[in-house]
Design a protein around this motif. Structure first.
Motif, PDB file in Angstrom:
ATOM      1  N   ASP A 108     -50.304 173.901   2.390  1.00  0.00           N
ATOM      2  CA  ASP A 108     -51.848 173.535   2.552  1.00  0.00           C
ATOM      3  C   ASP A 108     -52.538 173.312   1.032  1.00  0.00           C
ATOM      4  OD1 ASP A 108     -54.357 172.841   2.864  1.00  0.00           O
ATOM      5  OD2 ASP A 108     -54.909 174.240   4.663  1.00  0.00           O
ATOM      6  N   TRP A 109     -52.627 172.384   0.751  1.00  0.00           N
ATOM      7  CA  TRP A 109     -52.764 171.944  -0.676  1.00  0.00           C
ATOM      8  C   TRP A 109     -54.501 172.409  -0.885  1.00  0.00           C
ATOM      9  CZ3 TRP A 109     -49.836 171.471  -4.827  1.00  0.00           C
ATOM     10  CH2 TRP A 109     -48.386 171.249  -4.583  1.00  0.00           C
ATOM     11  N   PHE A 110     -55.224 172.384   0.194  1.00  0.00           N
ATOM     12  CA  PHE A 110     -56.525 172.641   0.018  1.00  0.00           C
ATOM     13  C   PHE A 110     -56.694 174.014  -0.628  1.00  0.00           C
ATOM     14  CE2 PHE A 110     -58.609 168.837   1.284  1.00  0.00           C
ATOM     15  CZ  PHE A 110     -57.477 168.276   2.189  1.00  0.00           C
TER      16      PHE A 110
ATOM     17  N   ASP B  45     -60.528 172.985   5.605  1.00  0.00           N
ATOM     18  CA  ASP B  45     -59.883 171.930   4.683  1.00  0.00           C
ATOM     19  C   ASP B  45     -61.069 171.003   4.449  1.00  0.00           C
ATOM     20  OD1 ASP B  45     -56.562 171.784   6.148  1.00  0.00           O
ATOM     21  OD2 ASP B  45     -57.349 173.161   4.655  1.00  0.00           O
TER      22      ASP B  45
END
Lengths: 173, 509
Positions: B254-256, B94
């Protein structure tokens, strides 16, 4: 200054905290799904004794090979005799609660269209009982396969329709 | 008054100035500003992901049933090591995405994307996607609810590419549809992409001489330390196992890495592909859509070249190469410049002691004659102290900040173009003091100008001073960003004051 550096260095980690495991609702709690997923081979366009052709050609090769050298087996014999391997496309129709949700033709794969047809469709439905009717047709003169059922779709559940080769029928699980 | 060496002072855009202000703020609290080391921090994080990944692989079972169980074991039962390794692997990835995006932003904002840097920019776009795909495969390997969602949406996206003869989603339709072979493929893809990533990194730095791929020790240690602390305080969790008979309705995203999947809730797959392709091509074409101004181009004056290779050693972009002598002179080698790789920084002029490099026709000798002429003019002035300022075009606008002082400015493409003999010419002609104003340390627009300047003036790198007469107190080097006008003015005034007083105890820098 070290404390300031530590605080500033923590900023990316605040981002990681907020963004690396954020709850996201892809489907509503009342959603359910009907999935149709299987591969099925349509009937041959022309029925021919492919195995017989190959046997006869193999016999000719064995016979002539004993007598002379340099005999070649004719691997293109099927094309020459017009024994096409092309298959019919598979037609699928789905009706849920009297409404046609799907009416589609799936072409066989392969350059000569002699492979199977792959079917994958998914439909979001609301939880509860639904009247599901699926019709599968795989040849010009062959009778269609029919699956008709009242199905209870649980919340966030997936009901799968597939083709069972052993039972030679559409099944739902 | 200002004289120009075919170079204009570069008036930076608003965002560039804002970025410099941000770096300036961070310089006050960091000994090693991480914004100057984003690229090497990124490479360091790839190594962290690789080594932690190797540890995780030791325990990973490559089959549908064992995959989740092995990750659960590491997370819950071996939490004191395996769990931390897993967290380092996840959060390191991330952080890598964050650092890469910052690096991309900085590169664009500070106009380091165009011209000879195009290959680096385009390879960088590929690297972004490679890291993203690698991460997606990594999430897939866990085979939890998140992995189920990733699998379903990824399959739907990939099906639209016409190279697949069958819908991939069939593989995720129900129990028994997945086998160990699939997980082997996933694992091999996850690992193989790392190999491709290193190959792309090699391409990314292929036109950069002595690329700094390792961060300073303190920066690396601090990055690892913070990651470790975060991994201990907030260990990576584990969703319930994948269940192909139920919808992964609510998932911790997990937006990454999963930022492309959320829009699929509202957008169709073809629309998503359109957005992805347009965005990728758009970003890749940035060097052409927002071109940077072409600077000067260096060329070699063969009759003066002795083949000493100093210009090759000093060129930051490997734009100069040596080949066998072609003019019959008694030297083994001659230098040649690749114009398409030339950044026009003039560092090679600063490196050459033999007047063998010219910048768009202006030779080193002609430049030194200019310096001499200006210096004599300055020295003839009655008001003192007289200052000759060599100002880097990317640094402070010297001409606008010297009111009231007896000074002349020579703008150069980069502070690295200045060699000690140029300062000596001015001092010998009677100028009281010489100022060389370059970019902030570690932030030279051409990478190494500030460093080479310091080394040459310290006598640690050729070319050095012609005479050994102590004149350090009459030379001042300033390393300031364009935003530091006040500090520039203050330092110049202090320097002028020291010169008035004799300045015998003043160090050079």
């Amino acid at each position: 200054m070290r404390i300031a550096a530590f605080i500033v260095s923590a900023i990316p980690f605040v981002l990681i905290y907020m963004l690396s495991a954020a709850e996201f609702h892809f489907y509503a709690p009342s959603d359910s799904m009907l999935k149709i997923a299987f591969k099925h081979s349509g009937k041959r366009l022309e029925e021919c004794d492919e195995a017989g052709f190959l046997l006869r050609e193999a016999e000719r090769y064995r016979r002539e090979n004993r007598q002379t050298q340099g005999v070649r087996m004719d691997i293109g014999i099927l094309e020459k005799t017009g024994c096409s391997r092309e298959r019919y496309p598979v037609e699928l129709r789905l009706v849920v609660d009297g409404k046609i949700l799907l009416e589609k033709t799936y072409q066989p794969v392969g350059l000569k269209k002699d492979g199977a047809s792959y079917i994958y469709e998914r439909f979001l439905l609301k939880k509860g009982v639904h009247n599901v009717k699926i019709t599968l047709k795989d040849g010009k003169n062959s009778p269609p396969y029919l699956l008709k059922k009242m199905v209870n779709f649980p919340p966030q559940g997936i009901v799968l329709v597939r083709f069972d080769k052993r039972k030679d029928s559409l099944i739902m699980e | 008054m200002e004289d120009r060496v075919e170079t204009e002072h570069k008036h930076l855009g608003v965002f560039h100035l804002m970025w410099l202000h941000l770096e300036g703020l961070l310089n006050r609290i960091y000994r090693n500003n991480p914004l100057y080391h984003l690229h090497s921090i990124g490479v360091f994080l790839i190594w962290v992901a690789l080594f932690t990944g190797i540890y995780l692989f030791i325990f990973y079972k490559i089959n549908p049933e064992g995959a989740y169980e092995s990750v659960r074991y590491l997370t819950e039962e071996q939490w004191w090591l395996g769990g931390i390794m897993r967290s380092l692997h996840r959060y390191g990835s991330d952080l890598l995405v964050t650092v890469m995006l910052l690096h991309l932003a900085k590169t664009f904002i500070t106009s380091r994307h165009g011209g000879w840097r195009r290959l680096a920019w385009i390879s960088g776009v590929f690297i972004l996607w490679m890291v993203w795909i690698c991460g997606i495969f990594g999430y897939w390997l866990v085979w939890d609810r998140k992995a189920q969602l990733v699998a379903l949406f990824s399959a739907e996206m990939l099906e639209r590419i016409p190279i697949f003869g069958q819908p991939l989603s069939i593989n995720f339709s129900g129990a028994g549809s997945l086998d160990a072979i699939f997980f082997y493929i996933l694992f091999i893809m996850h690992f193989a992409l790392t190999v491709f990533l290193f190959i792309l990194l090699w391409v990314h730095v292929s036109r950069i001489a002595s690329a700094r791929i390792n961060p300073p020790f303190r920066v690396g240690l601090a990055t690892l330390g913070l990651l470790l602390l975060y991994s201990i305080l907030f260990p990576a969790g584990l969703e319930p196992p994948a269940d192909l008979k139920s919808l992964p309705a609510t998932v911790d995203v997990d937006w990454f890495f999963m930022f492309l999947y959320a829009p699929l809730k509202h957008l169709s797959v073809p629309t998503m592909w359109f957005i992805i392709i347009v965005a990728t091509v758009g970003i890749a074409l940035v060097p052409w859509l927002f071109p940077t101004r072409k600077g000067l181009t260096a060329s070699v004056i063969l009759k003066n070249c002795t083949g000493c290779e100093q210009c090759v050693f000093d060129c930051p972009y490997e734009a100069i190469y040596m080949q066998r002598r072609s003019d019959g002179k008694p030297f083994n080698l001659e230098a040649l410049v690749s114009p398409e790789r030339c950044a026009g920084c003039g560092i090679c002029v600063g490196a050459c002691e033999f007047d063998a490099i010219s910048m768009d026709g202006l030779t080193e000798r002609e430049f030194k004659e200019q310096i001499l002429a200006i210096s004599r003019e300055l020295a003839g002035t009655k008001e003192g102290p007289t200052l000759l300022v060599f100002a880097c075009s990317w640094g402070v606008d010297a001409s606008a900040n010297l009111d009231g002082l007896t000074a002349r400015v020579l703008t150069v493409p980069c502070g690295g173009m200045v060699q000690p003999s140029m300062a000596e010419i001015a001092l010998d002609a009677g100028v009281d003091g010489v100022v060389i104003a370059a970019c902030a340390p570690n932030d030279c627009h051409y990478r190494t100008g500030d460093e080479l300047l310091k080394l040459r003036f310290s006598g640690l790198r050729h070319p050095s001073f012609k005479t050994s007469v102590g004149r350090d107190h009459r030379i001042k080097m300033l390393f300031l960003p364009q935003t530091a006008r006040r500090e520039f003015r203050q330092q110049i005034e202090d320097f002028a004051e020291e010169l008035r007083d004799g300045g015998k105890n003043t160090p050079c820098v």
